[in-house]
Write a protein that holds these residues in place. Structure first.
Motif, PDB file in Angstrom:
ATOM      1  N   GLY A   7     -34.604 -37.444  47.648  1.00 17.06           N
ATOM      2  CA  GLY A   7     -34.571 -37.783  46.226  1.00 17.06           C
ATOM      3  C   GLY A   7     -35.917 -37.682  45.555  1.00 17.06           C
ATOM      4  O   GLY A   7     -36.163 -38.338  44.534  1.00 17.06           O
ATOM      5  N   ILE A   8     -36.795 -36.865  46.096  1.00 17.81           N
ATOM      6  CA  ILE A   8     -38.130 -36.708  45.522  1.00 17.81           C
ATOM      7  C   ILE A   8     -38.060 -35.727  44.353  1.00 17.81           C
ATOM      8  O   ILE A   8     -37.461 -34.665  44.458  1.00 17.81           O
ATOM      9  CB  ILE A   8     -39.125 -36.205  46.584  1.00 17.81           C
ATOM     10  CG1 ILE A   8     -39.300 -37.281  47.674  1.00 17.81           C
ATOM     11  CG2 ILE A   8     -40.481 -35.855  45.964  1.00 17.81           C
ATOM     12  CD1 ILE A   8     -40.121 -36.822  48.857  1.00 17.81           C
ATOM     13  N   ALA A   9     -38.667 -36.098  43.244  1.00 25.42           N
ATOM     14  CA  ALA A   9     -38.672 -35.246  42.050  1.00 25.42           C
ATOM     15  C   ALA A   9     -40.123 -35.033  41.622  1.00 25.42           C
ATOM     16  O   ALA A   9     -40.586 -35.626  40.655  1.00 25.42           O
ATOM     17  CB  ALA A   9     -37.859 -35.887  40.932  1.00 25.42           C
TER      18      ALA A   9
ATOM     19  N   ALA B  85     -37.090 -25.094  53.711  1.00 26.56           N
ATOM     20  CA  ALA B  85     -36.990 -26.352  54.446  1.00 26.56           C
ATOM     21  C   ALA B  85     -37.657 -27.483  53.675  1.00 26.56           C
ATOM     22  O   ALA B  85     -37.163 -28.613  53.642  1.00 26.56           O
ATOM     23  CB  ALA B  85     -37.627 -26.193  55.830  1.00 26.56           C
ATOM     24  N   ASP B  86     -38.777 -27.174  53.038  1.00 25.19           N
ATOM     25  CA  ASP B  86     -39.485 -28.184  52.241  1.00 25.19           C
ATOM     26  C   ASP B  86     -38.632 -28.645  51.057  1.00 25.19           C
ATOM     27  O   ASP B  86     -38.516 -29.848  50.792  1.00 25.19           O
ATOM     28  CB  ASP B  86     -40.808 -27.604  51.747  1.00 25.19           C
ATOM     29  CG  ASP B  86     -41.507 -28.532  50.765  1.00 25.19           C
ATOM     30  OD1 ASP B  86     -42.012 -29.586  51.195  1.00 25.19           O
ATOM     31  OD2 ASP B  86     -41.523 -28.213  49.557  1.00 25.19           O
ATOM     32  N   LEU B  87     -38.012 -27.712  50.364  1.00 24.63           N
ATOM     33  CA  LEU B  87     -37.166 -28.067  49.227  1.00 24.63           C
ATOM     34  C   LEU B  87     -36.001 -28.941  49.677  1.00 24.63           C
ATOM     35  O   LEU B  87     -35.659 -29.936  49.038  1.00 24.63           O
ATOM     36  CB  LEU B  87     -36.639 -26.800  48.560  1.00 24.63           C
ATOM     37  CG  LEU B  87     -37.264 -26.380  47.235  1.00 24.63           C
ATOM     38  CD1 LEU B  87     -36.707 -25.034  46.785  1.00 24.63           C
ATOM     39  CD2 LEU B  87     -37.046 -27.435  46.164  1.00 24.63           C
ATOM     40  N   MET B  88     -35.360 -28.561  50.780  1.00 23.17           N
ATOM     41  CA  MET B  88     -34.238 -29.348  51.282  1.00 23.17           C
ATOM     42  C   MET B  88     -34.683 -30.753  51.659  1.00 23.17           C
ATOM     43  O   MET B  88     -33.965 -31.731  51.404  1.00 23.17           O
ATOM     44  CB  MET B  88     -33.612 -28.632  52.479  1.00 23.17           C
ATOM     45  CG  MET B  88     -32.878 -27.336  52.107  1.00 23.17           C
ATOM     46  SD  MET B  88     -32.271 -26.422  53.552  1.00 23.17           S
ATOM     47  CE  MET B  88     -31.191 -27.640  54.301  1.00 23.17           C
ATOM     48  N   ALA B  89     -35.854 -30.870  52.247  1.00 26.80           N
ATOM     49  CA  ALA B  89     -36.361 -32.192  52.644  1.00 26.80           C
ATOM     50  C   ALA B  89     -36.607 -33.061  51.421  1.00 26.80           C
ATOM     51  O   ALA B  89     -36.252 -34.250  51.395  1.00 26.80           O
ATOM     52  CB  ALA B  89     -37.635 -32.033  53.469  1.00 26.80           C
ATOM     53  N   ARG B  90     -37.204 -32.461  50.385  1.00 29.21           N
ATOM     54  CA  ARG B  90     -37.481 -33.246  49.183  1.00 29.21           C
ATOM     55  C   ARG B  90     -36.192 -33.653  48.480  1.00 29.21           C
ATOM     56  O   ARG B  90     -36.060 -34.786  48.000  1.00 29.21           O
ATOM     57  CB  ARG B  90     -38.378 -32.457  48.239  1.00 29.21           C
ATOM     58  CG  ARG B  90     -39.825 -32.383  48.727  1.00 29.21           C
ATOM     59  CD  ARG B  90     -40.744 -31.773  47.689  1.00 29.21           C
ATOM     60  NE  ARG B  90     -40.579 -30.320  47.599  1.00 29.21           N
ATOM     61  CZ  ARG B  90     -40.571 -29.640  46.465  1.00 29.21           C
ATOM     62  NH1 ARG B  90     -40.660 -30.280  45.305  1.00 29.21           N
ATOM     63  NH2 ARG B  90     -40.451 -28.316  46.474  1.00 29.21           N
TER      64      ARG B  90
ATOM     65  N   THR C 198     -36.574 -32.178  39.862  1.00 29.10           N
ATOM     66  CA  THR C 198     -36.247 -33.102  38.779  1.00 29.10           C
ATOM     67  C   THR C 198     -34.949 -32.698  38.089  1.00 29.10           C
ATOM     68  O   THR C 198     -34.105 -33.549  37.778  1.00 29.10           O
ATOM     69  CB  THR C 198     -37.393 -33.139  37.750  1.00 29.10           C
ATOM     70  OG1 THR C 198     -38.606 -33.499  38.409  1.00 29.10           O
ATOM     71  CG2 THR C 198     -37.106 -34.161  36.655  1.00 29.10           C
ATOM     72  N   VAL C 199     -34.769 -31.395  37.852  1.00 28.63           N
ATOM     73  CA  VAL C 199     -33.527 -30.915  37.234  1.00 28.63           C
ATOM     74  C   VAL C 199     -32.328 -31.251  38.117  1.00 28.63           C
ATOM     75  O   VAL C 199     -31.277 -31.684  37.638  1.00 28.63           O
ATOM     76  CB  VAL C 199     -33.611 -29.393  36.974  1.00 28.63           C
ATOM     77  CG1 VAL C 199     -32.251 -28.832  36.569  1.00 28.63           C
ATOM     78  CG2 VAL C 199     -34.631 -29.094  35.884  1.00 28.63           C
ATOM     79  N   VAL C 200     -32.479 -31.082  39.427  1.00 27.35           N
ATOM     80  CA  VAL C 200     -31.377 -31.383  40.346  1.00 27.35           C
ATOM     81  C   VAL C 200     -30.996 -32.854  40.274  1.00 27.35           C
ATOM     82  O   VAL C 200     -29.811 -33.213  40.238  1.00 27.35           O
ATOM     83  CB  VAL C 200     -31.746 -30.982  41.783  1.00 27.35           C
ATOM     84  CG1 VAL C 200     -30.693 -31.492  42.771  1.00 27.35           C
ATOM     85  CG2 VAL C 200     -31.875 -29.473  41.896  1.00 27.35           C
ATOM     86  N   LEU C 201     -31.989 -33.736  40.247  1.00 26.72           N
ATOM     87  CA  LEU C 201     -31.690 -35.165  40.180  1.00 26.72           C
ATOM     88  C   LEU C 201     -31.052 -35.560  38.858  1.00 26.72           C
ATOM     89  O   LEU C 201     -30.288 -36.523  38.802  1.00 26.72           O
ATOM     90  CB  LEU C 201     -32.971 -35.976  40.385  1.00 26.72           C
ATOM     91  CG  LEU C 201     -33.492 -36.110  41.816  1.00 26.72           C
ATOM     92  CD1 LEU C 201     -34.702 -37.041  41.845  1.00 26.72           C
ATOM     93  CD2 LEU C 201     -32.413 -36.635  42.750  1.00 26.72           C
ATOM     94  N   ALA C 202     -31.347 -34.822  37.801  1.00 28.06           N
ATOM     95  CA  ALA C 202     -30.897 -35.221  36.468  1.00 28.06           C
ATOM     96  C   ALA C 202     -29.550 -34.618  36.072  1.00 28.06           C
ATOM     97  O   ALA C 202     -29.003 -34.975  35.035  1.00 28.06           O
ATOM     98  CB  ALA C 202     -31.946 -34.829  35.420  1.00 28.06           C
ATOM     99  N   THR C 203     -29.009 -33.709  36.882  1.00 28.57           N
ATOM    100  CA  THR C 203     -27.799 -32.997  36.464  1.00 28.57           C
ATOM    101  C   THR C 203     -26.539 -33.659  36.995  1.00 28.57           C
ATOM    102  O   THR C 203     -26.561 -34.363  38.019  1.00 28.57           O
ATOM    103  CB  THR C 203     -27.843 -31.527  36.934  1.00 28.57           C
ATOM    104  OG1 THR C 203     -26.813 -30.804  36.271  1.00 28.57           O
ATOM    105  CG2 THR C 203     -27.639 -31.423  38.446  1.00 28.57           C
TER     106      THR C 203
ATOM    107  N   GLY D  63     -36.490 -28.627  28.170  1.00 31.28           N
ATOM    108  CA  GLY D  63     -37.141 -29.314  29.262  1.00 31.28           C
ATOM    109  C   GLY D  63     -36.170 -29.648  30.367  1.00 31.28           C
ATOM    110  O   GLY D  63     -35.037 -29.192  30.403  1.00 31.28           O
ATOM    111  N   HIS D  64     -36.624 -30.497  31.311  1.00 31.85           N
ATOM    112  CA  HIS D  64     -35.821 -30.729  32.505  1.00 31.85           C
ATOM    113  C   HIS D  64     -34.487 -31.397  32.200  1.00 31.85           C
ATOM    114  O   HIS D  64     -33.470 -31.067  32.806  1.00 31.85           O
ATOM    115  CB  HIS D  64     -36.631 -31.537  33.536  1.00 31.85           C
ATOM    116  CG  HIS D  64     -36.995 -32.914  33.099  1.00 31.85           C
ATOM    117  ND1 HIS D  64     -38.024 -33.171  32.220  1.00 31.85           N
ATOM    118  CD2 HIS D  64     -36.464 -34.117  33.417  1.00 31.85           C
ATOM    119  CE1 HIS D  64     -38.117 -34.478  32.041  1.00 31.85           C
ATOM    120  NE2 HIS D  64     -37.187 -35.070  32.741  1.00 31.85           N
ATOM    121  N   ILE D  65     -34.451 -32.319  31.234  1.00 28.31           N
ATOM    122  CA  ILE D  65     -33.191 -32.984  30.918  1.00 28.31           C
ATOM    123  C   ILE D  65     -32.235 -32.007  30.243  1.00 28.31           C
ATOM    124  O   ILE D  65     -31.033 -31.975  30.544  1.00 28.31           O
ATOM    125  CB  ILE D  65     -33.432 -34.221  30.036  1.00 28.31           C
ATOM    126  CG1 ILE D  65     -34.277 -35.250  30.792  1.00 28.31           C
ATOM    127  CG2 ILE D  65     -32.104 -34.831  29.614  1.00 28.31           C
ATOM    128  CD1 ILE D  65     -33.646 -35.763  32.070  1.00 28.31           C
TER     129      ILE D  65
END
Length: 403
Positions: free
Chosen positions: A102-104, A93-98, A110-115, A75-77
């Protein structure tokens, strides 16, 4: 680009026409020895099929954040911990904005925020979208937070416009990914590493050993090679493949290990990660021992001390920079500090093997490094591969500053 060998790369595929280049990027990364797991956004699936990327990566593609099957497996973790690098190509552009906010709200963000692994973005969008103030602000914010920005390139675009916004080509992205991994810190150094358990025979059938799997020592050998070192790995009985470009020497007993280490000397750096038996039976029976009714329910074995491999090597005239491991179940830092002094070490790595998530046979570790001044540096729990790279970087800095 040997720096990509055995690296674990999560490739994020966003929803842009440049997603067709992601297929070639997977091939280029794997050609250099990387293991690739693909995470696709919903938009990405509109431009290229998951089946294509599954076939090229050799692994199922990860797509949904709330997929029970994925969470039960990787999973994501787990993906966040697994990755050595997260590369998002294309990054819309949408991905970069999110990411900037810090939007997951999907698996990839979510993977980016958790790594704790490095994250790189390969922007791909219309030239006007790239020039927009919001996109430029998001780009600068992400760079300031430590994310790498690979591109974009300039040229003709799918919409017919010409300008900045094209995603870099697969070869360029693979090279930039390799550049994220440095390997110069131990160039020209000979590193001797011990790993795994030792086995001390009782008779031809039985022996005394411990639970060491050798995973930490093997991960250190791989990390030392990545850092440019010539590596000799002396290992007790384990079931692990030999890391690439490592000279492996298999031994059984503590005395075998000492002899192999002495034969491998001199070296610049010794890392003693093996779990060496402190004692061995004084006499090894020539035949299998049988139950003796005269002794009742017990058996008495006379034990003698094994040679102290680490202390012996650390006392030599051609003494290398010496790093030991202290695997303890209680009073971890106290016992480690005592071992540091008694064995004349430069550094000692304290490892709480009473914790099942970081003990013997586990895939993860968390350590505390203690130096001669009893200064402590802790490395948080993560995969043994990541711990090994962090530890090698720490040791290399101390070794290179020694003079």
């Amino acid at each position: 680009m040997q720096r990509l060998y055995r690296k674990r790369i999560v490739l994020g595929v966003g929803g842009g026409i440049a997603a067709y280049k992601s297929a070639e990027l997977v091939r280029r990364l794997r050609d250099q020895g990387a293991e690739v797991r693909v995470v696709m956004t919903q938009g990405g699936r509109e431009f290229i099929t998951p089946l294509t990327l599954q076939a090229l990566s050799g692994h199922p593609v990860h797509m949904d954040l709330l997929d029970p099957a994925a969470e039960a497996a990787m999973g994501h973790i787990e993906l966040a911990k697994w990755a050595d690098l997260i590369l998002i190509a294309p990054a819309t552009a949408d991905l970069m904005a999110r990411l900037a906010q810090g939007i997951a709200n999907d698996l990839l963000t979510t993977v980016v925020l958790a790594t704790d692994a490095p994250v790189a973005l390969a922007p791909a969008m219309n030239q006007a979208m790239w020039r927009d103030e919001a996109t430029q602000a998001n780009s600068q914010l992400l760079i300031a937070r430590g994310l790498h920005m690979f591109g974009p390139a300039s040229g003709s675009q799918a919409c017919g416009d010409v300008g900045l916004g094209r995603m870099l080509e697969a070869d360029d992205l693979a090279q930039l990914a390799a550049d994220c991994f440095k390997r110069e810190s131990l160039t020209g150094r000979h590193v001797l590493i011990t790993a795994g358990p030792t086995q001390e025979n009782i008779d031809p059938v039985r022996y005394i050993t411990n639970h060491s799997s050798g995973k930490m020592g093997f991960a250190l050998a791989e990390a030392a090679v990545e850092a440019g070192a010539k590596v000799t790995l002396v290992t007790g009985p384990v079931h692990l493949p030999t890391p690439d470009r490592v000279n492996r020497i298999d031994v059984v007993s503590a005395r075998d290990m000492l002899a192999a280490c002495e034969a491998a000397m001199p070296c610049d750096l010794l890392i003693a990660a093996a779990a060496v038996a402190d004692y061995r039976p004084e006499v090894v029976a020539q035949h299998k021992l049988k139950k003796d009714p005269s002794t009742g329910d017990g058996m008495l074995l006379q034990m003698v001390r094994n040679p102290d491999i680490l202390a012996t090597l650390a006392q030599r005239e051609d003494r290398p920079f010496s790093v030991g491991f202290a695997a303890e179940t209680e009073k971890l830092l106290d016992y480690a500090a005592r071992k540091l002094k008694d064995k004349n070490l430069d550094l000692i790595v304290a490892n709480d093997v009473a914790n099942p998530t970081i003990g013997f046979n586990s895939e993860e570790n968390a350590i505390t490094i203690i130096d001669r001044d009893l200064q402590q540096n802790s490395l948080a729990q993560t995969s043994k591969g990541k711990i090994a790279r962090q530890l090698i970087a720490f040791i290399a800095e101390r070794l290179n500053n020694q003079a």
